[in-house]
Design a protein around this motif. Structure first.
Motif, mmCIF file in Angstrom:
data_model
loop_
_atom_site.group_PDB
_atom_site.id
_atom_site.type_symbol
_atom_site.label_atom_id
_atom_site.label_comp_id
_atom_site.label_asym_id
_atom_site.label_seq_id
_atom_site.Cartn_x
_atom_site.Cartn_y
_atom_site.Cartn_z
ATOM 1 N N ILE A 1 5.215 -13.995 -9.656
ATOM 2 C CA ILE A 1 4.556 -12.709 -9.866
ATOM 3 C C ILE A 1 5.129 -11.739 -8.845
ATOM 4 N N ALA A 2 6.057 -10.891 -9.298
ATOM 5 C CA ALA A 2 6.728 -9.960 -8.388
ATOM 6 C C ALA A 2 5.980 -8.643 -8.241
ATOM 7 N N ASP A 3 5.077 -8.339 -9.173
ATOM 8 C CA ASP A 3 4.310 -7.085 -9.124
ATOM 9 C C ASP A 3 3.140 -7.260 -8.157
ATOM 10 N N PRO A 4 3.120 -6.553 -6.999
ATOM 11 C CA PRO A 4 2.056 -6.758 -6.016
ATOM 12 C C PRO A 4 0.673 -6.368 -6.531
ATOM 13 N N VAL A 5 0.601 -5.373 -7.415
ATOM 14 C CA VAL A 5 -0.702 -4.986 -7.971
ATOM 15 C C VAL A 5 -1.265 -6.112 -8.831
ATOM 16 N N GLN A 6 -0.439 -6.701 -9.682
ATOM 17 C CA GLN A 6 -0.887 -7.830 -10.506
ATOM 18 C C GLN A 6 -1.283 -9.016 -9.643
ATOM 19 N N LEU A 7 -0.553 -9.222 -8.545
ATOM 20 C CA LEU A 7 -0.898 -10.317 -7.636
ATOM 21 C C LEU A 7 -2.272 -10.088 -7.014
ATOM 22 N N LEU A 8 -2.544 -8.857 -6.573
ATOM 23 C CA LEU A 8 -3.847 -8.555 -5.983
ATOM 24 C C LEU A 8 -4.981 -8.809 -6.976
ATOM 25 N N LEU A 9 -4.760 -8.454 -8.239
ATOM 26 C CA LEU A 9 -5.793 -8.642 -9.259
ATOM 27 C C LEU A 9 -6.094 -10.121 -9.503
ATOM 28 N N VAL B 1 -10.405 -7.412 -1.188
ATOM 29 C CA VAL B 1 -8.958 -7.659 -1.097
ATOM 30 C C VAL B 1 -8.203 -6.679 -1.985
ATOM 31 N N ILE B 2 -8.700 -6.478 -3.203
ATOM 32 C CA ILE B 2 -8.030 -5.567 -4.136
ATOM 33 C C ILE B 2 -8.034 -4.144 -3.594
ATOM 34 N N PHE B 3 -9.174 -3.702 -3.064
ATOM 35 C CA PHE B 3 -9.281 -2.324 -2.554
ATOM 36 C C PHE B 3 -8.348 -2.101 -1.373
ATOM 37 N N LEU B 4 -8.408 -2.977 -0.360
ATOM 38 C CA LEU B 4 -7.569 -2.800 0.821
ATOM 39 C C LEU B 4 -6.096 -2.917 0.481
ATOM 40 N N GLY B 5 -5.768 -3.873 -0.374
ATOM 41 C CA GLY B 5 -4.374 -4.056 -0.767
ATOM 42 C C GLY B 5 -3.854 -2.873 -1.558
ATOM 43 N N ALA B 6 -4.638 -2.414 -2.520
ATOM 44 C CA ALA B 6 -4.199 -1.293 -3.347
ATOM 45 C C ALA B 6 -4.074 -0.012 -2.516
ATOM 46 N N PHE B 7 -4.987 0.196 -1.579
ATOM 47 C CA PHE B 7 -4.902 1.372 -0.716
ATOM 48 C C PHE B 7 -3.615 1.338 0.115
ATOM 49 N N SER B 8 -3.270 0.168 0.642
ATOM 50 C CA SER B 8 -2.041 0.039 1.422
ATOM 51 C C SER B 8 -0.819 0.321 0.564
ATOM 52 N N LEU B 9 -0.820 -0.185 -0.665
ATOM 53 C CA LEU B 9 0.310 0.054 -1.563
ATOM 54 C C LEU B 9 0.421 1.536 -1.922
ATOM 55 N N LEU B 10 -0.727 2.176 -2.108
ATOM 56 C CA LEU B 10 -0.748 3.603 -2.431
ATOM 57 C C LEU B 10 -0.102 4.417 -1.309
ATOM 58 N N ILE B 11 -0.523 4.149 -0.066
ATOM 59 C CA ILE B 11 0.024 4.873 1.078
ATOM 60 C C ILE B 11 1.513 4.589 1.231
#
Length: 485
Positions: free
Chosen positions: A292-300, A307-317
């Motif tokens: 799974i190379a897509d980090p968003v799919q991995l977080l889900l 975990v999803i919120f903190l991870g997605a926020f970091s990816l957004l920034i």
């Protein structure tokens, strides 16, 4: 800003955003360049590209070898092109006039701007997935909006993209100073997320041993072609920076600051980030039975809202960080160079991200074959321009430019009514050789080396043509006698 010249610059070639930055106003230190590069390499597309090497059938060690080779080539090319920006305080659109002429320069500048805006579009859509993941945590039925299609995309994807676009506009609105401070904390934030996922991957695989023991499945007879095509692809992600790095190093306090800062920020941080990506993606093979190379799919996959919120926020920034510096700063200067009387950095930056929407990345982003082809073509197209620019500064001009001559329509850089045909012949030859493998089946193997071929052929052809024309080489010193406000 005040800049001192002996001669009145042509208003069609000059405005304060394009003028040389005085030494006393250059305040970017090595730390600024380190954090800027952290922000640029720690992004979703770079993560996915490194992780996708596992999906191609490479082992973890082979994937890391691709990253190391790409980084060595990138930092060498970027250092070579950084010096003139720091020496003269000038951006790429002005410096390229020395090789292509003050009118001819618009062609490579607009090509580079087009490529950067394309990458803005790609990165913005990738980052908007993180926005959608966060919104999905707090709004019931968010996913169901995907069933409502508009402009070829789900309504939830379009809303996420629009929100992400506004965040970019907010950062751009206050120019380079806001960008500098934003980068100071954006890059390191992503490291925290990456290290957390590395710990998870090691735990899921019961140690690093199993991760690095996963065998390669790529056939041996396909390895080297895939290896160099992957190297060219990784270079292609940052190919625009090889050209427009003077846009950033013109703010450097010294050559030492930009050299040390970029050495820390690019090869070290990009290799470290790629290592995290390879380890995490290899861990997903063990944990989920597939890469799974897509980090968003991995977080889900974690099913944990925190975990999803903190991870997605970091990816957004992280994505805003790379997008602004790599894909908005460059076309902002490029468009300003095209219409210096009407545009400035902020206006051009906003225009760039508006144009980026027109690429409609949601329509083709998930087609991996298209992405790989486009990345390769980007490297092949921009490579010759990089080769010409480096050859001109070091071998033709002997590291000396007439700064005032870059802002007037007569003199050494006028060539033939503002056009240098020799530079265009060299660029066309470089592009043809770089991309010929894409169109001629019998030469397909050359396409794996497209960026290298483009740089080499562009530089050699340019030097041969310039020397054959007996172009004079002079050293210039600017003697300030007039003050322009």
């Amino acid at each position: 800003m005040s800049v001192e010249f002996r001669r009145e610059p042509d208003p069609g070639l000059y405005n304060p955003d394009l003028a040389p930055i005085p030494q006393e106003k250059r305040n970017w230190t090595w730390l600024n360049y380190s954090t800027i590069w952290m922000g640029m390499v720690h992004n979703i597309v770079s993560y996915e590209l490194a992780g996708s090497l596992i999906g191609l059938g490479m082992s973890a060690w082979q994937a890391l070898a691709v990253v190391v080779v790409a980084n060595v080539v990138l930092i060498a090319a970027i250092w070579l092109n950084s010096v003139c920006g720091t020496k003269y305080g000038l951006p790429f659109p002005v410096l390229i006039r020395a090789a292509f002429g003050y009118k001819g320069a618009h062609v490579p500048v607009l090509i580079r701007a087009f490529v950067a805006i394309f990458w803005f579009s790609v990165q913005a859509y990738a980052g908007s997935k993180a926005v959608g993941a966060v919104i999905g945590l707090v709004i019931p039925g968010w996913v169901s909006l995907g069933n409502v299609h508009l402009l070829g995309a789900g309504l939830n994807d379009l809303i996420s993209f629009a929100i992400f676009w506004v965040i970019h506009a907010f950062v751009i609105m206050h120019g380079m100073e806001r960008i500098k401070y934003f980068e100071m904390w954006a890059g390191p934030l992503v490291i925290v997320l990456g290290l957390g996922l590395v710990v998870w991957a090691i735990h899921a695989a019961h140690g690093l041993g199993p991760i690095f023991s996963i065998p390669a499945t790529l056939p041996r007879d396909h390895f080297w072609g895939t290896f160099f095509l992957s190297v060219s692809g990784m270079i292609g992600v940052l190919a625009t920076l090889v050209l427009n790095i003077p846009d950033l190093t013109r703010f450097a306090r010294s050559q030492r600051d930009q050299v040390i800062g970029q050495a820390v920020g690019l090869p070290i941080m990009m290799t470290f980030f790629a290592l995290m990506s390879v380890v995490i993606t290899s861990g997903t093979v063990i944990a989920f039975g597939k890469p799974i190379a897509d980090p968003v799919q991995l977080l889900l996959h974690f099913k944990n809202p925190i975990v999803i919120f903190l991870g997605a926020f970091s990816l957004l920034i992280a994505t805003v960080s790379v997008n602004v510096v790599a894909n908005v700063v460059s076309p902002a200067y490029d468009l300003t160079n095209l219409l210096p009387k009407k545009l400035n950095f902020v206006k051009s930056g906003i225009i760039s991200i508006v144009i980026g929407v027109l690429f409609a990345p949601w329509a083709w982003f998930n087609n991996s074959d298209s992405i790989l082809t486009v990345i390769g073509a980007i490297g092949g197209t921009l490579g010759p321009v990089a080769g010409i620019m480096i050859a001109d500064f070091y071998l033709i001009r002997r590291r000396n430019y007439d700064v005032e001559g870059l802002f007037i329509t007569e003199g050494e850089y006028a060539f033939r009514s503002g056009w240098n045909p020799r530079a265009f012949i060299a660029m066309v030859l470089g592009v043809v050789v770089a991309l010929i493998g894409l169109f001629v089946p019998s030469l397909h193997g050359l396409y794996a080396y497209n960026w290298f071929l483009g740089v080499g052929v562009g530089a050699i052809a340019y030097m041969a043509l310039m020397y054959s024309a007996r172009t004079p080489v002079h050293s210039f010193a600017v003697v300030p006698t007039r003050n322009l406000e």
